[in-house]
Design a protein around this motif. Structure first.
Motif, PDB file in Angstrom:
ATOM      1  N   TYR A   1      45.364  47.276  54.430  1.00  0.00           N
ATOM      2  CA  TYR A   1      45.186  48.620  54.974  1.00  0.00           C
ATOM      3  C   TYR A   1      43.780  48.748  55.532  1.00  0.00           C
ATOM      4  CZ  TYR A   1      49.093  49.216  51.779  1.00  0.00           C
ATOM      5  OH  TYR A   1      50.277  49.052  51.123  1.00  0.00           O
ATOM      6  N   GLU A   2      43.653  49.542  56.572  1.00  0.00           N
ATOM      7  CA  GLU A   2      42.335  49.834  57.109  1.00  0.00           C
ATOM      8  C   GLU A   2      41.741  51.003  56.321  1.00  0.00           C
ATOM      9  OE1 GLU A   2      40.544  50.153  61.505  1.00  0.00           O
ATOM     10  OE2 GLU A   2      42.019  51.696  61.037  1.00  0.00           O
ATOM     11  N   ILE A   3      40.507  50.822  55.883  1.00  0.00           N
ATOM     12  CA  ILE A   3      39.774  51.881  55.176  1.00  0.00           C
ATOM     13  C   ILE A   3      38.603  52.260  56.059  1.00  0.00           C
ATOM     14  CG2 ILE A   3      38.478  52.525  53.130  1.00  0.00           C
ATOM     15  CD1 ILE A   3      39.867  50.108  51.761  1.00  0.00           C
TER      16      ILE A   3
ATOM     17  N   VAL B   1      36.947  48.800  57.275  1.00  0.00           N
ATOM     18  CA  VAL B   1      37.231  47.470  56.722  1.00  0.00           C
ATOM     19  C   VAL B   1      38.719  47.397  56.397  1.00  0.00           C
ATOM     20  CG1 VAL B   1      34.914  47.172  55.743  1.00  0.00           C
ATOM     21  CG2 VAL B   1      36.715  48.165  54.341  1.00  0.00           C
ATOM     22  N   ARG B   2      39.208  46.204  56.130  1.00  0.00           N
ATOM     23  CA  ARG B   2      40.600  46.022  55.732  1.00  0.00           C
ATOM     24  C   ARG B   2      40.627  45.493  54.310  1.00  0.00           C
ATOM     25  NH1 ARG B   2      43.878  47.385  59.755  1.00  0.00           N
ATOM     26  NH2 ARG B   2      45.656  46.853  58.459  1.00  0.00           N
ATOM     27  N   ARG B   3      41.506  46.078  53.489  1.00  0.00           N
ATOM     28  CA  ARG B   3      41.641  45.675  52.088  1.00  0.00           C
ATOM     29  C   ARG B   3      43.105  45.659  51.693  1.00  0.00           C
ATOM     30  NH1 ARG B   3      37.069  43.215  50.882  1.00  0.00           N
ATOM     31  NH2 ARG B   3      35.265  44.507  51.299  1.00  0.00           N
ATOM     32  N   ARG B   4      43.406  44.797  50.735  1.00  0.00           N
ATOM     33  CA  ARG B   4      44.768  44.731  50.205  1.00  0.00           C
ATOM     34  C   ARG B   4      44.801  45.358  48.817  1.00  0.00           C
ATOM     35  NH1 ARG B   4      45.971  38.350  49.587  1.00  0.00           N
ATOM     36  NH2 ARG B   4      47.759  39.138  48.460  1.00  0.00           N
ATOM     37  N   PHE B   5      46.012  45.617  48.317  1.00  0.00           N
ATOM     38  CA  PHE B   5      46.181  46.331  47.053  1.00  0.00           C
ATOM     39  C   PHE B   5      45.439  45.644  45.911  1.00  0.00           C
ATOM     40  CE2 PHE B   5      48.494  47.501  43.162  1.00  0.00           C
ATOM     41  CZ  PHE B   5      48.431  48.881  43.250  1.00  0.00           C
TER      42      PHE B   5
END
Length: 165
Positions: free
Chosen positions: A32-34, A50-54
């Protein structure tokens, strides 16, 4: 006596743009983009994406809990779903909203705004391993340098969201 009042600090957080990332033929995950936009003195960069995963959110929550020594009642993450489908829009949207609620709650807790893990999570593209190394002084750069050296991603802040602040 002056009527001047300093502007109120704000931190706006968006979690959006879910994207399926394939590791190989059999394995894929969602990230997801944050994006954040802020005028808070706690942040070096006033806007970033930034992009992060669960699994990285799970790491962040655990680190924040450890670092506050149980002084803060940490907000929950959306529950892990063993049947989570990368093709189910309702599940993806529910998780995305839960992740946004988690982050919005976290940035409203003053004690957490001083946590280096939070800043690296929100404003750098470093992996969990590199974030830990940076915080422990093993990364070759300070937290501030790691954030400043992070390549800015395309920033798409909805104009109507910014006007609300």
């Amino acid at each position: 006596m002056s009527d001047y009042q300093p502007p109120l600090e704000f931190v706006s957080v968006w979690v959006r743009d879910p994207r399926i990332c394939k590791e190989d033929f059999w394995h894929a995950y969602m990230d997801y983009e944050i994006c954040i936009h802020t005028n808070s003195l706690a942040f070096n960069r006033k806007s970033s994406c930034v992009r992060r995963r669960f699994s990285e959110f799970v790491w962040l929550r655990q680190k924040l809990q450890e670092n506050t020594l149980l002084l803060v009642n940490m907000p929950p993450l959306p529950p892990r779903n063993p049947f989570f489908s990368l093709n189910n829009a309702q599940q993806i949207n529910t998780r995305m909203k839960g992740l946004q609620t988690f982050l919005q709650t976290v940035v409203e807790i003053p004690l957490l705004l001083s946590d280096s893990c939070l800043h690296l999570f929100l404003q750098s593209q470093l992996s969990v391993e590199l974030m830990e190394a940076c915080v422990e002084g093993r990364g070759g750069a300070s937290v501030t340098m790691a954030i400043q050296n992070s390549a800015p991603s395309t920033q798409r802040f909805p104009e109507e969201d910014l006007k609300e602040d």
